[in-house]
Design a protein around this motif. Structure first.
Motif, PDB file in Angstrom:
ATOM      1  N   ILE A 150       3.299  40.393  11.890  1.00  0.00           N
ATOM      2  CA  ILE A 150       2.691  40.776  13.115  1.00  0.00           C
ATOM      3  C   ILE A 150       2.060  42.387  12.853  1.00  0.00           C
ATOM      4  O   ILE A 150       1.044  42.785  13.332  1.00  0.00           O
ATOM      5  CB  ILE A 150       3.298  40.599  14.653  1.00  0.00           C
ATOM      6  N   GLY A 151       2.714  43.092  11.956  1.00  0.00           N
ATOM      7  CA  GLY A 151       2.498  44.354  11.943  1.00  0.00           C
ATOM      8  C   GLY A 151       3.157  45.085  10.500  1.00  0.00           C
ATOM      9  O   GLY A 151       3.600  44.308   9.723  1.00  0.00           O
ATOM     10  N   ARG A 152       3.453  46.254  10.711  1.00  0.00           N
ATOM     11  CA  ARG A 152       3.937  47.028   9.453  1.00  0.00           C
ATOM     12  C   ARG A 152       5.234  46.419   9.103  1.00  0.00           C
ATOM     13  O   ARG A 152       5.350  46.046   7.677  1.00  0.00           O
ATOM     14  CB  ARG A 152       4.084  48.535   9.679  1.00  0.00           C
ATOM     15  N   LEU A 153       6.337  46.493   9.904  1.00  0.00           N
ATOM     16  CA  LEU A 153       7.873  46.084   9.202  1.00  0.00           C
ATOM     17  C   LEU A 153       7.669  44.584   8.882  1.00  0.00           C
ATOM     18  O   LEU A 153       8.220  44.069   7.949  1.00  0.00           O
ATOM     19  CB  LEU A 153       8.784  46.308  10.258  1.00  0.00           C
ATOM     20  N   THR A 154       7.161  43.568   9.813  1.00  0.00           N
ATOM     21  CA  THR A 154       7.152  42.284   9.528  1.00  0.00           C
ATOM     22  C   THR A 154       6.437  41.804   8.468  1.00  0.00           C
ATOM     23  O   THR A 154       6.745  41.010   7.665  1.00  0.00           O
ATOM     24  CB  THR A 154       6.794  41.436  10.850  1.00  0.00           C
ATOM     25  N   VAL A 183      13.808  33.723  12.069  1.00  0.00           N
ATOM     26  CA  VAL A 183      12.440  33.518  11.561  1.00  0.00           C
ATOM     27  C   VAL A 183      11.540  34.809  12.123  1.00  0.00           C
ATOM     28  O   VAL A 183      11.642  35.119  13.105  1.00  0.00           O
ATOM     29  CB  VAL A 183      11.992  32.491  12.450  1.00  0.00           C
ATOM     30  N   GLU A 243      12.268  38.926  25.927  1.00  0.00           N
ATOM     31  CA  GLU A 243      12.145  39.612  24.750  1.00  0.00           C
ATOM     32  C   GLU A 243      11.195  40.792  24.994  1.00  0.00           C
ATOM     33  O   GLU A 243      10.173  40.871  24.560  1.00  0.00           O
ATOM     34  CB  GLU A 243      11.918  38.871  23.649  1.00  0.00           C
ATOM     35  N   ARG A 244      11.792  41.759  25.846  1.00  0.00           N
ATOM     36  CA  ARG A 244      10.977  42.963  25.971  1.00  0.00           C
ATOM     37  C   ARG A 244      10.672  43.913  24.823  1.00  0.00           C
ATOM     38  O   ARG A 244      11.588  43.946  24.024  1.00  0.00           O
ATOM     39  CB  ARG A 244      11.600  43.866  27.257  1.00  0.00           C
ATOM     40  N   ARG A 245       9.681  44.614  24.927  1.00  0.00           N
ATOM     41  CA  ARG A 245       9.808  45.645  23.675  1.00  0.00           C
ATOM     42  C   ARG A 245      10.973  46.527  23.835  1.00  0.00           C
ATOM     43  O   ARG A 245      11.342  46.925  24.466  1.00  0.00           O
ATOM     44  CB  ARG A 245       8.574  46.592  23.831  1.00  0.00           C
ATOM     45  N   SER A 295      15.806  37.767  16.651  1.00  0.00           N
ATOM     46  CA  SER A 295      16.727  37.017  17.143  1.00  0.00           C
ATOM     47  C   SER A 295      17.542  36.394  16.096  1.00  0.00           C
ATOM     48  O   SER A 295      16.943  35.765  14.969  1.00  0.00           O
ATOM     49  CB  SER A 295      16.024  35.911  18.074  1.00  0.00           C
ATOM     50  N   ALA A 324      13.307  46.664  13.332  1.00  0.00           N
ATOM     51  CA  ALA A 324      12.997  45.818  14.509  1.00  0.00           C
ATOM     52  C   ALA A 324      14.005  44.785  14.941  1.00  0.00           C
ATOM     53  O   ALA A 324      14.970  44.367  14.529  1.00  0.00           O
ATOM     54  CB  ALA A 324      11.674  44.930  13.999  1.00  0.00           C
ATOM     55  N   PRO A 325      13.882  44.370  16.356  1.00  0.00           N
ATOM     56  CA  PRO A 325      14.981  43.593  17.110  1.00  0.00           C
ATOM     57  C   PRO A 325      14.359  42.082  16.606  1.00  0.00           C
ATOM     58  O   PRO A 325      13.322  41.859  16.718  1.00  0.00           O
ATOM     59  CB  PRO A 325      14.822  43.699  18.405  1.00  0.00           C
ATOM     60  N   ARG A 341       7.931  36.392  12.438  1.00  0.00           N
ATOM     61  CA  ARG A 341       6.331  36.250  12.585  1.00  0.00           C
ATOM     62  C   ARG A 341       5.576  37.708  12.064  1.00  0.00           C
ATOM     63  O   ARG A 341       6.056  38.844  12.418  1.00  0.00           O
ATOM     64  CB  ARG A 341       5.995  36.304  14.038  1.00  0.00           C
TER      65      ARG A 341
HETATM   66  C1  FAD Z   1      15.127  40.881  21.783  1.00  0.00           C
HETATM   67  C2  FAD Z   1      13.921  40.742  20.738  1.00  0.00           C
HETATM   68  C3  FAD Z   1      14.015  39.615  19.733  1.00  0.00           C
HETATM   69  C4  FAD Z   1      12.931  39.234  18.868  1.00  0.00           C
HETATM   70  N1  FAD Z   1      13.015  38.131  18.056  1.00  0.00           N
HETATM   71  C5  FAD Z   1      11.903  38.138  17.258  1.00  0.00           C
HETATM   72  C6  FAD Z   1      12.019  36.923  16.199  1.00  0.00           C
HETATM   73  O1  FAD Z   1      13.081  36.361  16.271  1.00  0.00           O
HETATM   74  N2  FAD Z   1      11.104  36.891  15.456  1.00  0.00           N
HETATM   75  C7  FAD Z   1       9.932  37.781  15.409  1.00  0.00           C
HETATM   76  O2  FAD Z   1       9.062  37.552  14.577  1.00  0.00           O
HETATM   77  N3  FAD Z   1       9.973  38.801  16.298  1.00  0.00           N
HETATM   78  C8  FAD Z   1      10.938  38.971  17.168  1.00  0.00           C
HETATM   79  N4  FAD Z   1      10.701  39.943  18.105  1.00  0.00           N
HETATM   80  C9  FAD Z   1       9.600  40.677  18.052  1.00  0.00           C
HETATM   81  C10 FAD Z   1       9.483  41.831  16.951  1.00  0.00           C
HETATM   82  O3  FAD Z   1      10.769  42.652  17.017  1.00  0.00           O
HETATM   83  C11 FAD Z   1       8.449  42.467  16.696  1.00  0.00           C
HETATM   84  O4  FAD Z   1       7.293  41.620  16.309  1.00  0.00           O
HETATM   85  C12 FAD Z   1       8.351  43.556  15.662  1.00  0.00           C
HETATM   86  O5  FAD Z   1       9.198  44.627  16.062  1.00  0.00           O
HETATM   87  C13 FAD Z   1       7.060  44.019  15.222  1.00  0.00           C
HETATM   88  O6  FAD Z   1       7.157  45.115  14.258  1.00  0.00           O
HETATM   89  P1  FAD Z   1       5.884  45.535  13.061  1.00  0.00           P
HETATM   90  O7  FAD Z   1       6.540  47.041  12.514  1.00  0.00           O
HETATM   91  O8  FAD Z   1       5.797  44.582  12.312  1.00  0.00           O
HETATM   92  O9  FAD Z   1       4.945  45.547  14.450  1.00  0.00           O
HETATM   93  P2  FAD Z   1       4.189  47.118  14.727  1.00  0.00           P
HETATM   94  O10 FAD Z   1       3.263  47.605  13.423  1.00  0.00           O
HETATM   95  O11 FAD Z   1       5.043  47.864  15.323  1.00  0.00           O
HETATM   96  O12 FAD Z   1       3.041  46.259  15.569  1.00  0.00           O
HETATM   97  C14 FAD Z   1       2.149  45.524  15.401  1.00  0.00           C
HETATM   98  C15 FAD Z   1       1.286  44.915  16.582  1.00  0.00           C
HETATM   99  O13 FAD Z   1       2.465  44.013  17.435  1.00  0.00           O
HETATM  100  C16 FAD Z   1       2.426  44.736  18.485  1.00  0.00           C
HETATM  101  N5  FAD Z   1       4.009  44.656  18.850  1.00  0.00           N
HETATM  102  C17 FAD Z   1       5.257  45.337  18.325  1.00  0.00           C
HETATM  103  N6  FAD Z   1       6.179  44.730  18.874  1.00  0.00           N
HETATM  104  C18 FAD Z   1       5.885  43.736  19.668  1.00  0.00           C
HETATM  105  C19 FAD Z   1       6.727  43.118  20.462  1.00  0.00           C
HETATM  106  N7  FAD Z   1       8.162  43.158  20.493  1.00  0.00           N
HETATM  107  N8  FAD Z   1       6.184  42.136  21.214  1.00  0.00           N
HETATM  108  C20 FAD Z   1       4.807  41.889  21.280  1.00  0.00           C
HETATM  109  N9  FAD Z   1       3.801  42.799  20.556  1.00  0.00           N
HETATM  110  C21 FAD Z   1       4.637  43.463  19.621  1.00  0.00           C
HETATM  111  C22 FAD Z   1       2.040  46.075  18.716  1.00  0.00           C
HETATM  112  O14 FAD Z   1       1.644  46.561  19.783  1.00  0.00           O
HETATM  113  C23 FAD Z   1       0.883  45.995  17.440  1.00  0.00           C
HETATM  114  O15 FAD Z   1      -0.224  45.619  18.155  1.00  0.00           O
HETATM  115  C24 FAD Z   1      11.793  40.293  19.074  1.00  0.00           C
HETATM  116  C25 FAD Z   1      11.721  41.196  20.079  1.00  0.00           C
HETATM  117  C26 FAD Z   1      12.805  41.654  20.442  1.00  0.00           C
HETATM  118  C27 FAD Z   1      12.759  42.562  21.803  1.00  0.00           C
END
Ligand code: FAD
Ligand code: FES
Length: 266
Positions: A67-71, A63, A226-228, A49, A46-47, A65
């Protein structure tokens, strides 16, 4: 190829946000506002910051957050565990665009995490800038990030305006309101001010409208979008807005370069 990073410190910032300090084999050599691709073997990537300012040491601060599987897997890791780190990627902020100016930072929620990588070097060299102001907002007091750091910046003479959308009956000694609300009243010289914004997509257009009403030029506003993202290196198209690839052309853009691209702020 990712380089291995060993977790050397973990701290809970909120119920869902966890701070990690990671020791790398070699320095990242990053610019403020760049990101890394963080991977856990067998789970994914995952990306995330980069939250520390640029420097020559082998440290990555971030840091995450939950939110899903990897985090979730990242939150389950312990000090001593190893991650894969690719990058740094993206354009980042160019400090040269800020030297000599008054600097206004506007951070919403998790947006404070990447902005800290710019605020840190600006505060460290404060005599090279004019007035430095940070407006930092989050939903409620329990969601505020980097509390000690906000105190330190205040003690260093930075004007730090701390806001929550609502206190939800929690103790809170700072302001209540959206991050746009202080802007009309700020002591602000539009000719001298350069702004850097990072927060949820909905925040940008309101903050930019408020800054426009104070005559801050779009050339002087930088946004961190911060786009997907999936690949992080311009190959998959996940982050594309018209001809722009957020992962490579951004995530930091001068707003005047995006003004004709309304989709960028959706
Ligand atoms: C340039 C950039 C920088 C980032 N920096 C940070 C950071 O510093 N800290 C941080 O915690 N996160 C950051 N993110 C977001 C982080 O990459 C996603 O939260 C992470 O990829 C989710 O992975 P997961 O496998 O835990 O979630 P998944 O299991 O893939 O998804 C869980 C849920 O979250 C939603 N989701 C997944 N990715 C995103 C996303 N990018 N934005 C909004 N909703 C999403 C999915 O639709 C789903 O509902 C950043 C994203 C970008 C593009
Ligand atoms: S994330 Fe793959 S092209 Fe940008």
């Amino acid at each position: 190829m990712p380089q291995p990073g060993r977790i050397v410190e973990i701290a809970d910032m909120t119920a869902k946000d966890r701070y990690f300090r990671v020791e790398l084999e070699k320095p990242l050599g990053h610019h403020p506002g760049q990101f890394v691709m963080v991977s856990v073997m067998g789970v994914g990537e995952a990306p995330i910051s980069i939250s520390n300012g640029p420097g020559k040491d082998n440290t990555l601060e971030m840091v995450v957050r939950r939110i899903g599987r990897l985090t979730q897997v990242l939150h389950d890791l312990k000090v001593g565990d190893t991650l894969g780190i690719r990058g740094p990627y993206g354009s980042g902020f160019d400090l040269g665009n800020f030297y000599g100016s008054d600097v206004l930072f506007v951070a919403g929620g998790l947006g404070l995490v990447p902005l800290r990588s710019l605020i840190t070097p600006v505060v460290a060299e404060a005599d090279r800038f004019g007035k430095i102001t940070l407006i930092s907002g989050c939903r409620n007091p329990s969601e505020e990030l980097y509390r000690d750091q906000l105190d330190e910046w205040t003690d260093a003479g930075i004007e730090v305006i701390r806001l929550v959308d609502g206190t939800e009956n929690m103790p809170w000694k700072f302001g209540v309101g959206l991050v746009t609300e202080p802007i009309p009243k700020l002591r602000l010289d539009p000719e001298k001010t350069v702004a850097a914004l990072c927060g949820p997509p909905v925040m940008y257009k309101f903050v930019i409208t408020a800054l426009g009403a104070r005559n801050v030029s779009y050339d002087h506003i930088y946004v961190d979008l911060e786009r997907r993202m999936k690949c992080g290196v311009g190959k998959c198209g996940h982050c594309q807005i018209n001809k722009i690839y957020c992962c490579q052309d951004g995530p930091v853009f001068r707003f005047s370069d995006l003004a004709l691209l309304p989709e960028a702020l959706l």
